[in-house]
Design a protein around this motif. Sequence first.
Motif, PDB file in Angstrom:
ATOM      1  N   UNK A 142       0.802  -1.215   0.000  1.00  0.00           N
ATOM      2  CA  UNK A 142       0.000   0.000   0.000  1.00  0.00           C
ATOM      3  C   UNK A 142       0.839   1.271   0.000  1.00  0.00           C
ATOM      4  N   UNK A 143       2.153   1.096   0.172  1.00  0.00           N
ATOM      5  CA  UNK A 143       3.047   2.257   0.188  1.00  0.00           C
ATOM      6  C   UNK A 143       4.051   2.197  -0.969  1.00  0.00           C
ATOM      7  N   UNK A 144       3.695   1.468  -2.000  1.00  0.00           N
ATOM      8  CA  UNK A 144       4.553   1.358  -3.189  1.00  0.00           C
ATOM      9  C   UNK A 144       4.935   2.760  -3.685  1.00  0.00           C
ATOM     10  N   UNK A 145       6.223   2.930  -3.948  1.00  0.00           N
ATOM     11  CA  UNK A 145       6.683   4.201  -4.484  1.00  0.00           C
ATOM     12  C   UNK A 145       6.938   5.276  -3.446  1.00  0.00           C
ATOM     13  N   UNK A 146       6.676   4.980  -2.180  1.00  0.00           N
ATOM     14  CA  UNK A 146       6.918   5.945  -1.109  1.00  0.00           C
ATOM     15  C   UNK A 146       7.982   5.413  -0.165  1.00  0.00           C
ATOM     16  N   UNK A 147       8.494   6.276   0.687  1.00  0.00           N
ATOM     17  CA  UNK A 147       9.585   5.903   1.586  1.00  0.00           C
ATOM     18  C   UNK A 147       9.080   5.022   2.725  1.00  0.00           C
ATOM     19  N   UNK A 148       9.809   3.938   2.995  1.00  0.00           N
ATOM     20  CA  UNK A 148       9.460   2.985   4.056  1.00  0.00           C
ATOM     21  C   UNK A 148      10.637   2.868   5.016  1.00  0.00           C
ATOM     22  N   UNK A 149      10.367   2.973   6.311  1.00  0.00           N
ATOM     23  CA  UNK A 149      11.386   2.779   7.342  1.00  0.00           C
ATOM     24  C   UNK A 149      11.485   1.278   7.624  1.00  0.00           C
ATOM     25  N   UNK A 150      12.569   0.653   7.200  1.00  0.00           N
ATOM     26  CA  UNK A 150      12.704  -0.804   7.294  1.00  0.00           C
ATOM     27  C   UNK A 150      12.702  -1.272   8.750  1.00  0.00           C
ATOM     28  N   UNK A 151      13.385  -0.538   9.622  1.00  0.00           N
ATOM     29  CA  UNK A 151      13.429  -0.937  11.028  1.00  0.00           C
ATOM     30  C   UNK A 151      12.038  -0.897  11.643  1.00  0.00           C
ATOM     31  N   UNK A 152      11.295   0.143  11.344  1.00  0.00           N
ATOM     32  CA  UNK A 152       9.953   0.274  11.915  1.00  0.00           C
ATOM     33  C   UNK A 152       9.041  -0.851  11.446  1.00  0.00           C
ATOM     34  N   UNK A 153       9.075  -1.151  10.158  1.00  0.00           N
ATOM     35  CA  UNK A 153       8.243  -2.221   9.606  1.00  0.00           C
ATOM     36  C   UNK A 153       8.607  -3.562  10.245  1.00  0.00           C
ATOM     37  N   UNK A 154       9.902  -3.822  10.375  1.00  0.00           N
ATOM     38  CA  UNK A 154      10.359  -5.099  10.939  1.00  0.00           C
ATOM     39  C   UNK A 154      10.002  -5.207  12.415  1.00  0.00           C
ATOM     40  N   UNK A 155      10.162  -4.096  13.148  1.00  0.00           N
ATOM     41  CA  UNK A 155       9.848  -4.114  14.580  1.00  0.00           C
ATOM     42  C   UNK A 155       8.377  -4.429  14.806  1.00  0.00           C
ATOM     43  N   UNK A 156       7.501  -3.760  14.073  1.00  0.00           N
ATOM     44  CA  UNK A 156       6.069  -3.978  14.272  1.00  0.00           C
ATOM     45  C   UNK A 156       5.680  -5.417  13.927  1.00  0.00           C
ATOM     46  N   UNK A 157       6.289  -5.971  12.892  1.00  0.00           N
ATOM     47  CA  UNK A 157       5.999  -7.360  12.535  1.00  0.00           C
ATOM     48  C   UNK A 157       6.417  -8.300  13.654  1.00  0.00           C
ATOM     49  N   UNK A 158       7.645  -8.142  14.129  1.00  0.00           N
ATOM     50  CA  UNK A 158       8.158  -9.016  15.186  1.00  0.00           C
ATOM     51  C   UNK A 158       7.371  -8.841  16.478  1.00  0.00           C
ATOM     52  N   UNK A 159       7.077  -7.608  16.863  1.00  0.00           N
ATOM     53  CA  UNK A 159       6.361  -7.382  18.117  1.00  0.00           C
ATOM     54  C   UNK A 159       4.942  -7.948  18.040  1.00  0.00           C
ATOM     55  N   UNK A 160       4.308  -7.880  16.866  1.00  0.00           N
ATOM     56  CA  UNK A 160       2.974  -8.461  16.722  1.00  0.00           C
ATOM     57  C   UNK A 160       3.002  -9.986  16.834  1.00  0.00           C
ATOM     58  N   UNK A 161       4.064 -10.601  16.304  1.00  0.00           N
ATOM     59  CA  UNK A 161       4.211 -12.055  16.451  1.00  0.00           C
ATOM     60  C   UNK A 161       4.371 -12.413  17.927  1.00  0.00           C
ATOM     61  N   UNK A 162       5.234 -11.691  18.622  1.00  0.00           N
ATOM     62  CA  UNK A 162       5.450 -11.970  20.043  1.00  0.00           C
ATOM     63  C   UNK A 162       4.179 -11.731  20.843  1.00  0.00           C
ATOM     64  N   UNK A 163       3.460 -10.669  20.509  1.00  0.00           N
ATOM     65  CA  UNK A 163       2.199 -10.380  21.204  1.00  0.00           C
ATOM     66  C   UNK A 163       1.204 -11.515  20.998  1.00  0.00           C
ATOM     67  N   UNK A 164       1.124 -12.025  19.785  1.00  0.00           N
ATOM     68  CA  UNK A 164       0.198 -13.128  19.503  1.00  0.00           C
ATOM     69  C   UNK A 164       0.583 -14.382  20.278  1.00  0.00           C
ATOM     70  N   UNK A 165       1.895 -14.656  20.362  1.00  0.00           N
ATOM     71  CA  UNK A 165       2.340 -15.826  21.111  1.00  0.00           C
ATOM     72  C   UNK A 165       2.042 -15.674  22.600  1.00  0.00           C
ATOM     73  N   UNK A 166       2.144 -14.457  23.088  1.00  0.00           N
ATOM     74  CA  UNK A 166       1.947 -14.213  24.524  1.00  0.00           C
ATOM     75  C   UNK A 166       0.470 -14.113  24.883  1.00  0.00           C
ATOM     76  N   UNK A 167      -0.312 -13.443  24.015  1.00  0.00           N
ATOM     77  CA  UNK A 167      -1.719 -13.165  24.333  1.00  0.00           C
ATOM     78  C   UNK A 167      -2.706 -14.022  23.565  1.00  0.00           C
ATOM     79  N   UNK A 168      -2.235 -14.783  22.579  1.00  0.00           N
ATOM     80  CA  UNK A 168      -3.164 -15.464  21.700  1.00  0.00           C
ATOM     81  C   UNK A 168      -3.644 -14.504  20.631  1.00  0.00           C
ATOM     82  N   UNK A 169      -4.744 -14.836  19.968  1.00  0.00           N
ATOM     83  CA  UNK A 169      -5.258 -13.976  18.908  1.00  0.00           C
ATOM     84  C   UNK A 169      -5.688 -12.629  19.464  1.00  0.00           C
ATOM     85  N   UNK A 170      -5.219 -11.556  18.850  1.00  0.00           N
ATOM     86  CA  UNK A 170      -5.623 -10.202  19.225  1.00  0.00           C
ATOM     87  C   UNK A 170      -6.104  -9.477  17.976  1.00  0.00           C
ATOM     88  N   UNK A 171      -6.923  -8.476  18.177  1.00  0.00           N
ATOM     89  CA  UNK A 171      -7.443  -7.729  17.036  1.00  0.00           C
ATOM     90  C   UNK A 171      -6.330  -6.910  16.401  1.00  0.00           C
TER      91      UNK A 171
END
Length: 490
Positions: A142-171
């Motif tokens: 959805x951000x094709x052609x625009x600037x993306x912060x790689x660290x931010x994208x990676x952090x949110x992905x990893x933290x969401x995985x950890x959150x799911x493992x810790x809390x189960x399914x979350x919205x």
Amino acid sequence: MLLWYKLKRSSQLPPGPNSLPIVGYLPFLGPDLHKQLTNMAHTYGPIFKLRLGSKLHVVINTPELAKSITRDQDQTFANRNLSVAASVITYGGQDIVWSNNNSHWRKLRKIFVHEALSNKNLEACSSFRNDEVTKTIKNVFGRIGTAVDINQVSFLTESNVLTSMILGNTSPEVSLHLGAELQTVAQNINEIFGRSNLSDFFPSLAWLDLQRVERDMKKQLKMMDRIIERMIDERTKSNSMISHEGVHDHEGKKDFLQILLDLKNQEDGTPLDITHIKALLDVMIAGAETTATLIEWVLAEVMQNHDVMERVQKELEEIVGLNNMVEESHLSKLQYLDATIKETLRLHPVVPFLIPRSPSQDCTVGGYTVPKGSTVLLNVWSIHRDPRYWDNPLDFKPERFLACLETKKWYNGNNLNFFPFGSGRRLCPGLPLAEKMLMFISASLLHSFNWSLPHGEKHDLCEDFGITLRKKKPLIAIPSQRLSHVNLYV
């Protein structure tokens, strides 16, 4: 006479630079400490000492001496020397990383390894990883052609995985909000850890908190506490409203938070208290921060080395195909990408000195005495770049890891020419999940998109030294569509 000489040498401290009275070598330390200590090894040898204030530090710069500490005398060197910042954010050294080698640490590690990161549980949580990586690719598309912060994208992905493992399914809304909160705390904690703090070198001055490290870290602890306490409170209320025991994910398996709460309430054995639970859950920050930092380095190196980029993407095209998205089942076949990640870790170990160790008694390393309670730094950054162990060590050459047929065993800490995750009993406990996420996120970003720098920007691999070795200038990159059909992304 020879025996006398050997006894005399064995009681000597390692060599090192001359120091000033009271302050020691502190005034001479520069911002790039990993490079400075590597250069000092050329003068003083593979093991040398630094007197910093009232504290003695010993720096190790070869695999042979690292083996003495992490394997031969692992039990003796398994303790930590807490900095003020580490003590505050880990509840006095009660988490897995900073706790001393004692029954408390062994209990926490057993719970974490056997309950959260066992092979069975990692397999059961594969859908969480797949879901979050798929969401990330969709968001980046959805951000094709625009600037993306790689660290931010990676952090949110990893933290969401950890959150799911810790809390189960979350919205998605809860995950996004929680991920943003965690990233803010992680960035602040990393900045505070990176500060030089006189209280660490002159404990008698700690009450003054001259650099405000203790004050600022306590603010981050309160923020982290609020996040974790909110999760615990919501789960406790939820449990009181249901008749069956525990909260389960879609496969009927208890999530990690529920396991911890059940252990807290057990009557037999030694139950966990709330502080223990908080200390175990701080992995959400530490795990997401280090993984995101490395993924940023991976993409930075790959983008700068066009031959590597071509070979990585060719392998992805052959294994995955341009009509498919990356799945976990593909990862074990991506040998060149695996080698590329290892080569990135060689040149950019996320924790360049690992977590400092402290001997529980006087001992001998390399013929010199290392006193009880001193701080021992394992200079992984130096060892990974040493020409005695690596051909053309400054060149980025993933092929060097393809030469070994058993590349998967490089991470276990047995080969002390390369041990970015540590070795021995203090080997990183989160390694099984970290390895999966490093491969999955990197493969997905490189397979789904072509990447380029913004107009006028140049490649920059400068480092920002701290407790983690981050990229000085964040990697901002522009994605373009690589796969054959738009519907693959959405």
